[in-house]
Design a protein around this motif. Structure first.
Motif, PDB file in Angstrom:
ATOM      1  N   GLY A 106       0.557  15.760 -27.844  1.00 52.10           N
ATOM      2  CA  GLY A 106      -0.413  15.407 -28.871  1.00 52.10           C
ATOM      3  C   GLY A 106      -0.395  16.291 -30.099  1.00 52.10           C
ATOM      4  N   GLY A 162       4.498  14.522 -30.027  1.00 56.35           N
ATOM      5  CA  GLY A 162       3.317  14.066 -30.750  1.00 56.35           C
ATOM      6  C   GLY A 162       3.630  13.407 -32.076  1.00 56.35           C
ATOM      7  N   GLN A 170      -3.179  17.094 -24.300  1.00 55.76           N
ATOM      8  CA  GLN A 170      -3.500  17.093 -25.731  1.00 55.76           C
ATOM      9  C   GLN A 170      -4.947  17.486 -26.018  1.00 55.76           C
TER      10      GLN A 170
END
Length: 201
Positions: free
Chosen positions: A159, A179, A125
């Motif tokens: 993410g 995410g 991420q």
């Protein structure tokens, strides 16, 4: 503290068994929870009975091995690469998927990477956070996507929180997304309702 005392092994085994039971129940209810991804610390692989424990738990619950994917980080694998390759091959032989988590943050050797029985790379991420505005992150993400394609590996972007991030990944060939854009962590009952109503992609 759990790591230091070794309790993490027993805790993770309880979590694994509980997750198997829950996902198995959802499939029996006609829901489609997909693949269960669990983080795997290399400390587990150091346990002589770990692979047999996974096999026994799967058989006892009636869980299907293709419903399971274990995630290992680059750093853990590269610590003892030859040992990791041998043990991950044994897990893969059970029909269980293997993913490299937080890819791009470690120091993986491509010669080892191609020998690992992995099915998927997870783009960390930290590279997703500032795309598509950060040129360096854009270049890194595109390079990881190209690498995965050349090795015939699936990809998942971690993410993802914005429409722009999602659209960038999709446009560049990363079709799997994880995410807060879709959902935050939730209790089991809420997850069941989420599965029942389906996901708006």
């Amino acid at each position: 503290m759990a790591e230091e005392t070794g309790l993490i092994v027993e805790i993770d085994r309880w979590v694994m068994k509980t997750a198997f039971q829950e996902v198995n129940r959802w499939y029996k209810e006609g829901l489609e929870p997909g693949v269960l991804s669990l983080n795997l610390a290399m400390k587990h692989l150091d346990q002589n009975d770990f692979i047999q424990t996974i096999k026994n738990t799967i058989e006892a619950i009636g869980f299907k091995s293709q419903w399971l994917e274990l995630e290992v980080t680059e750093g853990h694998v590269m610590h003892k690469p030859e040992d990791a390759i041998a043990k991950l091959n044994r897990i893969n032989d059970l029909g269980i998927g293997i993913a490299i988590d937080d890819f791009g943050t470690g120091y993986s050797s491509l010669s080892y990477l191609k020998r690992l029985p992995i099915n998927k790379l997870k783009i960390d991420q930290s590279f997703i956070r500032d795309i598509p505005d950060d040129e360096e992150d854009v270049a890194i993400v595109k390079a990881i996507i190209a690498l995965a394609k050349s090795l015939n590996l699936d990809l998942i972007g971690e993410g993802v929180e914005t429409v722009a991030q999602k659209e960038f990944l999709l446009a560049n060939g990363c079709k799997n997304i994880q995410g807060y854009y879709y959902a935050r962590p939730m209790p089991s009952d809420e997850m069941r309702m989420y599965l029942q109503k389906g996901i708006d992609l």
